[in-house]
Design a protein around this motif. Structure first.
Motif, PDB file in Angstrom:
ATOM      1  N   ALA A 181      -3.788   1.268  -3.967  1.00  0.00           N
ATOM      2  CA  ALA A 181      -4.051   0.120  -3.489  1.00  0.00           C
ATOM      3  C   ALA A 181      -2.831  -0.799  -2.919  1.00  0.00           C
ATOM      4  CB  ALA A 181      -4.973  -0.798  -4.095  1.00  0.00           C
ATOM      5  N   PHE A 182      -1.732  -0.642  -3.624  1.00  0.00           N
ATOM      6  CA  PHE A 182      -0.457  -1.358  -3.117  1.00  0.00           C
ATOM      7  C   PHE A 182      -0.163  -1.069  -1.687  1.00  0.00           C
ATOM      8  CE2 PHE A 182       1.059  -2.331  -7.590  1.00  0.00           C
ATOM      9  CZ  PHE A 182      -0.018  -3.414  -7.738  1.00  0.00           C
ATOM     10  N   GLY A 183      -0.371   0.428  -1.331  1.00  0.00           N
ATOM     11  CA  GLY A 183       0.057   0.719  -0.141  1.00  0.00           C
ATOM     12  C   GLY A 183      -0.590   0.255   0.910  1.00  0.00           C
ATOM     13  N   TYR A 184      -1.993   0.085   0.680  1.00  0.00           N
ATOM     14  CA  TYR A 184      -2.948  -0.456   1.804  1.00  0.00           C
ATOM     15  C   TYR A 184      -2.590  -1.946   1.992  1.00  0.00           C
ATOM     16  CZ  TYR A 184      -5.450   3.731   1.480  1.00  0.00           C
ATOM     17  OH  TYR A 184      -5.994   5.153   1.358  1.00  0.00           O
ATOM     18  N   PHE A 185      -2.319  -2.661   1.083  1.00  0.00           N
ATOM     19  CA  PHE A 185      -2.062  -4.118   1.110  1.00  0.00           C
ATOM     20  C   PHE A 185      -0.666  -4.343   1.869  1.00  0.00           C
ATOM     21  CE2 PHE A 185      -4.511  -4.605  -2.681  1.00  0.00           C
ATOM     22  CZ  PHE A 185      -5.718  -5.378  -2.226  1.00  0.00           C
ATOM     23  N   TYR A 186       0.248  -3.377   1.440  1.00  0.00           N
ATOM     24  CA  TYR A 186       1.605  -3.362   2.166  1.00  0.00           C
ATOM     25  C   TYR A 186       1.521  -3.001   3.521  1.00  0.00           C
ATOM     26  CZ  TYR A 186       6.577  -2.967   3.085  1.00  0.00           C
ATOM     27  OH  TYR A 186       7.826  -3.201   3.736  1.00  0.00           O
ATOM     28  N   GLY A 187       0.874  -1.906   3.795  1.00  0.00           N
ATOM     29  CA  GLY A 187       0.415  -1.310   5.141  1.00  0.00           C
ATOM     30  C   GLY A 187       0.020  -2.275   6.355  1.00  0.00           C
TER      31      GLY A 187
ATOM     32  N   TYR B 183       8.562   8.825   2.338  1.00  0.00           N
ATOM     33  CA  TYR B 183       7.546   9.347   3.299  1.00  0.00           C
ATOM     34  C   TYR B 183       6.672   8.265   3.658  1.00  0.00           C
ATOM     35  CZ  TYR B 183       4.096  12.342   5.469  1.00  0.00           C
ATOM     36  OH  TYR B 183       3.064  12.973   6.166  1.00  0.00           O
ATOM     37  N   GLY B 184       6.190   8.184   5.010  1.00  0.00           N
ATOM     38  CA  GLY B 184       5.129   7.556   5.303  1.00  0.00           C
ATOM     39  C   GLY B 184       5.472   6.113   5.931  1.00  0.00           C
ATOM     40  N   ASN B 185       4.651   5.123   6.171  1.00  0.00           N
ATOM     41  CA  ASN B 185       4.848   3.710   6.583  1.00  0.00           C
ATOM     42  C   ASN B 185       4.441   2.558   5.389  1.00  0.00           C
ATOM     43  OD1 ASN B 185       2.005   4.104   6.868  1.00  0.00           O
ATOM     44  ND2 ASN B 185       2.173   3.709   9.368  1.00  0.00           N
ATOM     45  N   THR B 186       4.138   3.035   4.356  1.00  0.00           N
ATOM     46  CA  THR B 186       3.691   1.744   3.459  1.00  0.00           C
ATOM     47  C   THR B 186       4.719   1.281   2.295  1.00  0.00           C
ATOM     48  OG1 THR B 186       2.674   3.470   1.829  1.00  0.00           O
ATOM     49  CG2 THR B 186       1.305   2.541   3.690  1.00  0.00           C
ATOM     50  N   GLY B 187       6.070   1.711   2.891  1.00  0.00           N
ATOM     51  CA  GLY B 187       7.356   1.232   1.768  1.00  0.00           C
ATOM     52  C   GLY B 187       7.256   2.316   0.939  1.00  0.00           C
ATOM     53  N   GLY B 188       6.917   3.377   0.611  1.00  0.00           N
ATOM     54  CA  GLY B 188       6.870   4.184  -0.544  1.00  0.00           C
ATOM     55  C   GLY B 188       5.798   3.952  -1.447  1.00  0.00           C
ATOM     56  N   LEU B 189       4.871   2.829  -1.163  1.00  0.00           N
ATOM     57  CA  LEU B 189       3.761   2.415  -1.937  1.00  0.00           C
ATOM     58  C   LEU B 189       2.755   3.241  -1.887  1.00  0.00           C
ATOM     59  CD1 LEU B 189       4.233  -1.250  -1.496  1.00  0.00           C
ATOM     60  CD2 LEU B 189       5.088   0.127  -3.643  1.00  0.00           C
ATOM     61  N   GLY B 190       1.826   3.841  -2.898  1.00  0.00           N
ATOM     62  CA  GLY B 190       0.856   4.581  -3.059  1.00  0.00           C
ATOM     63  C   GLY B 190      -0.393   3.763  -3.550  1.00  0.00           C
TER      64      GLY B 190
END
Length: 287
Positions: free
Chosen positions: A242-248, A233-240
């Motif tokens: 802080a990692f999700g924000y960096f990847y996003g 789900y989502g657009n951050t590569g499945g990462l939640g």
């Protein structure tokens, strides 16, 4: 040169291989074992191989004939209830804070006045507090506060937490679980990325995450953490987190854990091996 645990793994693999009636599949299996021994002798770590092997065996158990007759359902099935008796569990609990008050306390700590310890100088956190998530942690109180202070996500993003489903665990009656669908809009430069670069707004849609918070009898937090529950789900590569924000924003940290999940070569090889075995078994039945 093999350690005892390696011998056990290979014996288990050979045991299952001998139940395969296809000579070709046995040869492929023996080739994998030989390759495994070479990797082990080269001092490579085997944890991933062990996990992949067990997953393969569990996935392909029904796909291959076995020499062991199946036990009857009457002899092995025990009638069990699917759900926990929640009321009974809470009645037997010795934790002094009621579930309703514990959830209320959790929401207070999540609020803007406390911010899970970042706005009250960590006063809501117990001295033995630990942060533990899927990758990061466990880390102690001081390290946790310094890490969050260094990211400063709220200065760069307008974040909607979208939390729901607060509940107290009947098995750990000092623990509160809840879910969240974080959505964020970039409003200030972050990792060198400015808002509206290329004429488009940067909007992040993180995957759903399951959060937990443990308390002591005084109502202080002893543990906080979260795990992604749907990496598709989502657009951050499945990462939640802080990692999700960096990847996003296109600036992932240079470590594998900060990138989308990618199966290892050995796991892909074992999965292919299982698919090959099922295909060969189907062809044999059709003939």
């Amino acid at each position: 040169f093999l350690e005892n645990k390696d011998k056990s793994i290979l014996l288990l693999f050979f045991h299952h291989t001998l139940t395969f009636q296809s000579i070709a599949f046995r040869l492929v299996s023996y080739f994998f074992v030989s390759h495994y021994i070479q990797l082990r002798h080269s001092t490579m770590r085997i944890q991933t191989s062990v996990l992949s092997l067990l997953l393969l065996l569990s996935r392909t158990a029904d796909a291959f004939p076995s020499s062991t007759p199946a036990a009857s359902a009457d002899a092995t099935t025990t009638k069990k209830t699917m759900e926990i008796n929640v009321e009974k569990a809470f009645e037997e609990s010795t934790f002094p804070i009621t579930p309703a008050d514990l959830i209320k306390r959790t929401k207070e700590i999540l609020g803007p006045e406390i911010g899970i310890g970042t706005k009250d100088a960590g006063n809501c956190l117990a001295q033995d507090f630990e942060f533990c998530a899927a990758v990061v942690g466990p880390i102690g109180k001081e390290e946790y506060l310094k890490a969050l202070g260094g990211f400063e996500l709220e200065k760069s993003f307008d974040i909607d937490q979208n939390t729901f489903g607060f509940t107290v665990s009947p098995l750990q009656t000092n623990r509160v679980y809840w879910f969240g669908y974080q959505k964020a809009k970039l409003i200030a430069p972050f990792m060198g990325v400015a808002p509206k670069d290329n004429g488009e707004e940067t909007l992040l849609d993180l995957p759903p995450q399951c959060f937990h918070m443990d308390f002591d009898e005084a109502g202080n937090v002893t543990e906080f953490g979260f795990y992604t529950v749907d990496r598709r789900y989502g657009n951050t590569g499945g990462l939640g987190g802080a990692f999700g924000y960096f990847y996003g924003v296109g600036k992932p940290l240079p470590i594998p854990e900060a990138h989308p999940y990618k199966p290892s070569f050995r796991f892909r090889a074992l999965t292919w091996l299982g698919s090959l075995g099922r295909w060969m078994n189907r062809n044999k039945k059709s003939n």
